[in-house]
Design a protein around this motif. Structure first.
Motif, PDB file in Angstrom:
ATOM      1  N   LEU A 152      10.005  -5.124 -57.257  1.00 21.16           N
ATOM      2  CA  LEU A 152      10.643  -3.891 -56.793  1.00 21.16           C
ATOM      3  C   LEU A 152       9.698  -3.088 -55.911  1.00 21.16           C
ATOM      4  O   LEU A 152      10.102  -2.547 -54.867  1.00 21.16           O
ATOM      5  N   LYS A 153       8.426  -3.014 -56.303  1.00 18.42           N
ATOM      6  CA  LYS A 153       7.452  -2.262 -55.512  1.00 18.42           C
ATOM      7  C   LYS A 153       7.288  -2.863 -54.117  1.00 18.42           C
ATOM      8  O   LYS A 153       7.067  -2.126 -53.146  1.00 18.42           O
ATOM      9  N   ALA A 154       7.425  -4.188 -53.989  1.00 23.99           N
ATOM     10  CA  ALA A 154       7.379  -4.810 -52.663  1.00 23.99           C
ATOM     11  C   ALA A 154       8.563  -4.328 -51.826  1.00 23.99           C
ATOM     12  O   ALA A 154       8.415  -4.037 -50.629  1.00 23.99           O
ATOM     13  N   GLY A 155       9.730  -4.241 -52.452  1.00 24.05           N
ATOM     14  CA  GLY A 155      10.898  -3.723 -51.749  1.00 24.05           C
ATOM     15  C   GLY A 155      10.723  -2.270 -51.352  1.00 24.05           C
ATOM     16  O   GLY A 155      11.099  -1.855 -50.245  1.00 24.05           O
ATOM     17  N   ILE A 156      10.142  -1.471 -52.240  1.00 26.27           N
ATOM     18  CA  ILE A 156       9.884  -0.059 -51.947  1.00 26.27           C
ATOM     19  C   ILE A 156       8.922   0.061 -50.764  1.00 26.27           C
ATOM     20  O   ILE A 156       9.168   0.829 -49.828  1.00 26.27           O
ATOM     21  N   ALA A 157       7.853  -0.709 -50.794  1.00 26.17           N
ATOM     22  CA  ALA A 157       6.868  -0.654 -49.707  1.00 26.17           C
ATOM     23  C   ALA A 157       7.503  -1.073 -48.376  1.00 26.17           C
ATOM     24  O   ALA A 157       7.245  -0.455 -47.330  1.00 26.17           O
ATOM     25  N   PHE A 158       8.344  -2.097 -48.418  1.00 24.63           N
ATOM     26  CA  PHE A 158       9.023  -2.544 -47.200  1.00 24.63           C
ATOM     27  C   PHE A 158       9.903  -1.431 -46.644  1.00 24.63           C
ATOM     28  O   PHE A 158       9.839  -1.107 -45.451  1.00 24.63           O
ATOM     29  N   GLU A 159      10.732  -0.836 -47.490  1.00 21.90           N
ATOM     30  CA  GLU A 159      11.642   0.212 -47.020  1.00 21.90           C
ATOM     31  C   GLU A 159      10.874   1.449 -46.565  1.00 21.90           C
ATOM     32  O   GLU A 159      11.246   2.084 -45.575  1.00 21.90           O
ATOM     33  N   GLU A 160       9.792   1.803 -47.259  1.00 28.07           N
ATOM     34  CA  GLU A 160       8.975   2.937 -46.811  1.00 28.07           C
ATOM     35  C   GLU A 160       8.418   2.675 -45.415  1.00 28.07           C
ATOM     36  O   GLU A 160       8.440   3.561 -44.559  1.00 28.07           O
ATOM     37  N   SER A 161       7.938   1.459 -45.190  1.00 29.03           N
ATOM     38  CA  SER A 161       7.371   1.145 -43.872  1.00 29.03           C
ATOM     39  C   SER A 161       8.457   1.140 -42.801  1.00 29.03           C
ATOM     40  O   SER A 161       8.224   1.582 -41.676  1.00 29.03           O
ATOM     41  N   ARG A 162       9.666   0.664 -43.130  1.00 31.32           N
ATOM     42  CA  ARG A 162      10.762   0.649 -42.161  1.00 31.32           C
ATOM     43  C   ARG A 162      11.224   2.075 -41.834  1.00 31.32           C
ATOM     44  O   ARG A 162      11.550   2.374 -40.690  1.00 31.32           O
ATOM     45  N   VAL A 163      11.253   2.929 -42.836  1.00 32.37           N
ATOM     46  CA  VAL A 163      11.623   4.333 -42.589  1.00 32.37           C
ATOM     47  C   VAL A 163      10.589   4.961 -41.650  1.00 32.37           C
ATOM     48  O   VAL A 163      10.946   5.581 -40.640  1.00 32.37           O
ATOM     49  N   GLN A 164       9.315   4.791 -41.961  1.00 33.59           N
ATOM     50  CA  GLN A 164       8.249   5.377 -41.140  1.00 33.59           C
ATOM     51  C   GLN A 164       8.298   4.824 -39.716  1.00 33.59           C
ATOM     52  O   GLN A 164       8.237   5.584 -38.746  1.00 33.59           O
ATOM     53  N   TRP A 165       8.419   3.523 -39.572  1.00 34.80           N
ATOM     54  CA  TRP A 165       8.440   2.877 -38.253  1.00 34.80           C
ATOM     55  C   TRP A 165       9.675   3.308 -37.461  1.00 34.80           C
ATOM     56  O   TRP A 165       9.589   3.589 -36.267  1.00 34.80           O
ATOM     57  N   THR A 166      10.828   3.362 -38.124  1.00 34.10           N
ATOM     58  CA  THR A 166      12.066   3.757 -37.441  1.00 34.10           C
ATOM     59  C   THR A 166      11.975   5.197 -36.963  1.00 34.10           C
ATOM     60  O   THR A 166      12.435   5.526 -35.865  1.00 34.10           O
ATOM     61  N   LYS A 167      11.365   6.073 -37.753  1.00 43.40           N
ATOM     62  CA  LYS A 167      11.167   7.459 -37.318  1.00 43.40           C
ATOM     63  C   LYS A 167      10.268   7.504 -36.075  1.00 43.40           C
ATOM     64  O   LYS A 167      10.490   8.305 -35.162  1.00 43.40           O
ATOM     65  N   GLU A 168       9.254   6.646 -36.044  1.00 46.04           N
ATOM     66  CA  GLU A 168       8.366   6.590 -34.882  1.00 46.04           C
ATOM     67  C   GLU A 168       9.128   6.119 -33.641  1.00 46.04           C
ATOM     68  O   GLU A 168       8.976   6.692 -32.552  1.00 46.04           O
ATOM     69  N   ILE A 169       9.942   5.091 -33.787  1.00 46.45           N
ATOM     70  CA  ILE A 169      10.757   4.602 -32.663  1.00 46.45           C
ATOM     71  C   ILE A 169      11.714   5.699 -32.200  1.00 46.45           C
ATOM     72  O   ILE A 169      11.879   5.934 -31.001  1.00 46.45           O
ATOM     73  N   LEU A 170      12.363   6.383 -33.157  1.00 48.68           N
ATOM     74  CA  LEU A 170      13.301   7.447 -32.807  1.00 48.68           C
ATOM     75  C   LEU A 170      12.609   8.573 -32.035  1.00 48.68           C
ATOM     76  O   LEU A 170      13.154   9.085 -31.044  1.00 48.68           O
ATOM     77  N   ALA A 171      11.426   8.957 -32.480  1.00 47.04           N
ATOM     78  CA  ALA A 171      10.686  10.013 -31.780  1.00 47.04           C
ATOM     79  C   ALA A 171      10.398   9.590 -30.342  1.00 47.04           C
ATOM     80  O   ALA A 171      10.567  10.371 -29.397  1.00 47.04           O
TER      81      ALA A 171
END
Length: 178
Positions: A152-171
């Motif tokens: 589960l923690k691997a899934g959490i880390a993946f989604e956290e990184s995707r949220v952060q990266w997607t916010k960077e792309i959006l900016a």
């Protein structure tokens, strides 16, 4: 990874009917290995032909309802498969190609799609956090639960990184389109 090994693992955790297995699969292994219900039923039949699982009709259930359990040959197949080397996961995401296309030919209007994807990643992260809170809030986990938590923690880390990266792309896209 192959679908039969994912199914063998799930059945080893808990003998199930095909329907129960498909529902459980959607709520656990399905987070990182997708299969349709049709694929699951087809694979169960093949696994039974190989002698990896056996089924028995469920008494008192609907007509033809079978419960599957793992046979010794299925456990041996899991042991054999687990010992094989697995290549590291490679990212295969259509959006990366779309970003390359955007870089090659100029702005193509990806802002809306990334906004949609941000919501999806945030929702998935929220779901994982709810599972974490519900299932893993005690200090002394069993070995099995601890391994499930690490998955589960691997899934959490993946989604956290995707949220952060997607916010960077959006900016970047918002600034670029302004």
């Amino acid at each position: 990874m192959s679908l039969p090994h994912a199914l063998l693992t799930s059945i080893a955790e808990k003998p199930s009917s095909g329907y129960e297995l498909a529902r459980r699969f959607d709520k656990s292994i399905g987070y990182f290995w997708h299969a349709t219900h049709q694929q699951i039923y087809r694979e169960l039949a093949r696994m039974e032909e190989h002698g990896w699982v056996a089924s028995a009709e469920v008494e008192g259930g609907r007509a033809g309802k079978k419960q599957f359990h793992v046979l010794a040959a299925g456990k041996e197949e899991l042991r054999r498969w687990v010992k094989l080397s697995s290549p590291p996961m490679r990212l295969r995401d259509e959006m990366m190609v779309k970003l390359r296309a955007d870089a090659a030919i100029g702005p193509i209007g990806l802002l809306e799609e990334f906004e949609r994807r941000l919501v999806l990643h945030e929702e998935e992260l929220h779901n994982y956090r709810l599972i974490e809170e519900r299932d893993f809030n005690q200090p002394d986990l069993s070995r099995e639960s601890h391994l499930h938590y690490l998955i589960l923690k691997a899934g959490i880390a993946f989604e956290e990184s995707r949220v952060q990266w997607t916010k960077e792309i959006l900016a970047f896209l918002r600034k670029d389109e302004a």
